[in-house]
Design an enzyme around this catalytic site. Structure first.
Site, PDB file in Angstrom:
ATOM      1  N   GLU A  39      48.067  40.494  33.033  1.00  0.00           N
ATOM      2  CA  GLU A  39      46.803  39.791  32.853  1.00  0.00           C
ATOM      3  C   GLU A  39      46.954  38.746  31.763  1.00  0.00           C
ATOM      4  O   GLU A  39      47.979  38.698  31.056  1.00  0.00           O
ATOM      5  CB  GLU A  39      45.672  40.780  32.519  1.00  0.00           C
ATOM      6  CG  GLU A  39      45.333  41.691  33.689  1.00  0.00           C
ATOM      7  CD  GLU A  39      44.146  42.599  33.428  1.00  0.00           C
ATOM      8  OE1 GLU A  39      43.754  43.306  34.360  1.00  0.00           O
ATOM      9  OE2 GLU A  39      43.615  42.594  32.304  1.00  0.00           O
ATOM     10  N   HIS A  82      33.667  36.005  30.846  1.00  0.00           N
ATOM     11  CA  HIS A  82      34.789  36.054  31.781  1.00  0.00           C
ATOM     12  C   HIS A  82      34.753  34.789  32.625  1.00  0.00           C
ATOM     13  O   HIS A  82      33.705  34.431  33.171  1.00  0.00           O
ATOM     14  CB  HIS A  82      34.701  37.298  32.665  1.00  0.00           C
ATOM     15  CG  HIS A  82      36.008  37.660  33.288  1.00  0.00           C
ATOM     16  ND1 HIS A  82      36.597  36.898  34.271  1.00  0.00           N
ATOM     17  CD2 HIS A  82      36.852  38.690  33.061  1.00  0.00           C
ATOM     18  CE1 HIS A  82      37.747  37.448  34.619  1.00  0.00           C
ATOM     19  NE2 HIS A  82      37.929  38.533  33.893  1.00  0.00           N
ATOM     20  N   ARG A 101      41.191  34.131  27.620  1.00  0.00           N
ATOM     21  CA  ARG A 101      39.933  34.006  28.351  1.00  0.00           C
ATOM     22  C   ARG A 101      39.000  32.950  27.786  1.00  0.00           C
ATOM     23  O   ARG A 101      38.293  32.275  28.532  1.00  0.00           O
ATOM     24  CB  ARG A 101      39.214  35.364  28.379  1.00  0.00           C
ATOM     25  CG  ARG A 101      39.831  36.331  29.360  1.00  0.00           C
ATOM     26  CD  ARG A 101      39.069  37.626  29.406  1.00  0.00           C
ATOM     27  NE  ARG A 101      39.684  38.536  30.368  1.00  0.00           N
ATOM     28  CZ  ARG A 101      39.311  39.792  30.542  1.00  0.00           C
ATOM     29  NH1 ARG A 101      38.324  40.285  29.819  1.00  0.00           N
ATOM     30  NH2 ARG A 101      39.916  40.553  31.432  1.00  0.00           N
ATOM     31  N   HIS A 155      30.565  38.982  29.683  1.00  0.00           N
ATOM     32  CA  HIS A 155      31.404  40.069  30.173  1.00  0.00           C
ATOM     33  C   HIS A 155      31.653  41.162  29.140  1.00  0.00           C
ATOM     34  O   HIS A 155      31.572  42.344  29.462  1.00  0.00           O
ATOM     35  CB  HIS A 155      32.737  39.499  30.645  1.00  0.00           C
ATOM     36  CG  HIS A 155      33.695  40.510  31.180  1.00  0.00           C
ATOM     37  ND1 HIS A 155      33.408  41.291  32.282  1.00  0.00           N
ATOM     38  CD2 HIS A 155      34.944  40.866  30.774  1.00  0.00           C
ATOM     39  CE1 HIS A 155      34.440  42.078  32.547  1.00  0.00           C
ATOM     40  NE2 HIS A 155      35.372  41.860  31.634  1.00  0.00           N
ATOM     41  N   ARG A 173      38.838  39.379  22.817  1.00  0.00           N
ATOM     42  CA  ARG A 173      39.531  40.573  23.308  1.00  0.00           C
ATOM     43  C   ARG A 173      40.684  40.230  24.238  1.00  0.00           C
ATOM     44  O   ARG A 173      40.552  39.447  25.165  1.00  0.00           O
ATOM     45  CB  ARG A 173      38.533  41.459  24.055  1.00  0.00           C
ATOM     46  CG  ARG A 173      39.153  42.659  24.755  1.00  0.00           C
ATOM     47  CD  ARG A 173      38.112  43.447  25.502  1.00  0.00           C
ATOM     48  NE  ARG A 173      37.576  42.712  26.636  1.00  0.00           N
ATOM     49  CZ  ARG A 173      37.786  43.035  27.912  1.00  0.00           C
ATOM     50  NH1 ARG A 173      38.542  44.074  28.208  1.00  0.00           N
ATOM     51  NH2 ARG A 173      37.251  42.328  28.874  1.00  0.00           N
TER      52      ARG A 173
END
Length: 512
Positions: free
Chosen positions: A118, A233, A275, A334, A369
């Site tokens: 990811e 997100h 992100r 998100h 995060r």
């Protein structure tokens, strides 16, 4: 109004039926514990919707030091390095413990966990279950374990409304039950209520997750930390469904790319950038009048349905076949990096109050995060919280006093304010507008007051952070400050700061 007062027998009360709450209850066994949940266990919990998995350095080419380095880089200077190091080093053991509880992780033919990639991870280290159904599988296994543990009493249909504090310490939980108010006498409370996405109209979180746990802690006088950092997100399915369906980052990890209506790739720095970077790029491209799509036609292509069955199903319901059609996407609220400020054992600034999971701010995530660190944090920290709760002495002379039941919280009127002012891009003028709108509501006693109080604390922290860092981007303060600092705030401090603002300096602010 009559109130049922349950005399305290020393049992800890856990508020929240997601992964953090379930795990904390299991780790406390065989000590008796009461678990309160608004809905059936796992239902309406963000945990159930988690697609990606748990980040852990299990690969032959990986180690905790590399995982830590990626975590710190994503956190953009605000991670607590000691907390982050401790959590990533404990990840492998806790994943093995989950397997022992019956979690069916995806494995290769030799029985080794399949590891996904990811964004912002330098290695394949995402442990998943049921393809893109990791959260659902964890909740299934943990719910079964909880229901088979005699020391855990589960009370569903219970909504915690206030924490009762006596002499600066926890004394009880005031809850609304199907038959009326209930006051649970307890000196040990764990908040595991999830995040704040439901404060926004566009969110991948259940709409019932709008920061109730943070409001409980804030009204009890607890310190909250890093409230301004909200992760949007970048790839939520752009459609009318709310909550919005999440198209997992793992799809890009397997080769999908972002394109616009002309088929052009527009993202500088790569589709697997952090992100916050991807979300801002998508947001700006949409604002410029473009459409944005996730193109999985080449990779994973025909393997999409087998690798991502849940995403494939909701795309098909929307008339999209990911193997042949680009998926329309847009950013959505998100994950909240901020929350109740806790130490390494999950203790808040109020004696007898702990927090775990997304409601807690451990310092692991910093300003942004790292993908799939959240479930890892929940399972690792739940054990530490349980150990701390179990080791805390109970005073027999402390009893709660009856309290007034506040209205059932409703964030509907707050959502437009936060959507307009606390989104992917922020400015001082917009934040002043938010504060002016939220202050009178937060000071009142209406259904929107608790959601407004949480929104106000976010807005004050965002206004005070005069820089752009991680998920917090100020259009009027784009450069990052030389010295990184974490933010800490109590509700009374936020209210005082809001009352002291010169609203006339914010041209768009409505006077409070």
């Amino acid at each position: 109004m009559t109130m049922d007062i349950h005399a305290g027998d020393g049992r800890p009360v856990i508020i929240g039926g997601g992964i953090a709450g379930l795990m904390t209850a299991l780790h406390l066994a065989p000590e008796p514990v009461l678990l309160l949940s608004k809905s059936a266990l796992g239902k309406d919990a963000s945990s159930t919707l988690a697609q990606g998995g748990l980040a852990a350095s299990l690969g032959a080419d990986d180690n905790p030091a590399l995982h830590l380095a990626d975590t710190l880089a994503a956190g953009d200077g605000l991670c607590d390095i000691h907390a982050a190091s401790s959590i990533v080093h404990a990840a492998q053991a806790e994943i093995e413990a989950l397997a022992g509880l019956g979690v069916r992780f995806d494995r290769d033919r030799n029985g080794a966990p399949l590891l996904g990639l990811e964004a912002a991870h330098s290695r394949h280290r995402i442990v998943h279950a049921a393809g893109d159904g990791t959260g659902r599988e964890l909740v299934r296994a943990l719910t079964a374990a909880v229901l088979n543990t005699p020391s855990i009493t589960v009370a569903t249909g219970m909504e915690a409304r206030r924490l009762i504090v006596h002499d600066g310490a926890m004394a009880g939980v005031l809850a609304e039950a199907p038959k009326g108010p209930v006051l649970f006498a307890t000196q040990r409370v764990v908040i595991a209520t999830g995040g704040i996405g439901g404060l926004f109209p566009d969110t991948t979180n259940p709409l019932g997750c709008f920061g109730q746990g943070l409001a409980l802690a804030a009204r009890a006088g607890a310190e909250l930390a890093d409230m301004e950092f909200i992760q949007f997100h970048p790839t939520a399915l752009d459609g009318p469904t709310r909550p919005m369906h999440l198209v997992s980052e793992a799809v890009r990890g397997e080769g999908a790319i972002l394109i616009d209506e002309a088929g052009r790739r527009f993202l500088e720095g790569g589709d697997l950038a952090a992100r916050d970077i991807v979300a801002r790029a998508v947001w700006k491209h949409l604002a410029a009048g473009h459409k944005v799509y996730l193109d999985a036609r080449q990779r994973p292509g025909s393997d999409f349905a087998s690798r991502f069955p849940a995403i494939h199903a909701f795309c098909k319901n929307a008339g999209i076949d990911p193997a042949s059609d680009p998926i329309p996407i847009r950013p959505a609220a998100h994950y909240h990096m901020g929350g109740i400020a806790v130490d390494a054992a999950g203790r808040s600034s109020v004696a007898g109050l702990w927090a775990c999971g997304e409601a807690a701010c451990t310092g692991l995530h910093g300003a942004n995060r790292l993908a799939s660190n959240s479930l890892t944090e929940a399972v690792v920290c739940s054990k530490r919280v349980a150990q701390s709760v179990a080791g805390t002495a109970v005073r027999r002379d402390r009893q709660p006093v009856a309290a007034t039941m506040p209205p059932r919280p409703d964030p509907a009127s707050i959502r437009p304010i936060l959507a307009r002012t606390l989104g992917v891009l922020r400015s001082g003028e917009d934040l002043g507008d938010a504060i002016a709108s939220l202050l009178p509501i937060a000071q009142g006693h209406a259904a929107a007051s608790d959601p407004a109080a949480v929104g106000l604390m976010i807005a004050i922290a965002a206004l005070q952070r005069e820089e752009s860092r991680g998920a917090h981007f100020r259009t009027d303060f784009p450069p990052k400050a030389a010295v990184a600092r974490r933010s800490r705030l109590r509700l009374d401090e936020a209210l005082d700061a809001a009352r002291g603002l010169p609203f006339e300096t914010f041209p768009h602010a409505r006077s409070a």
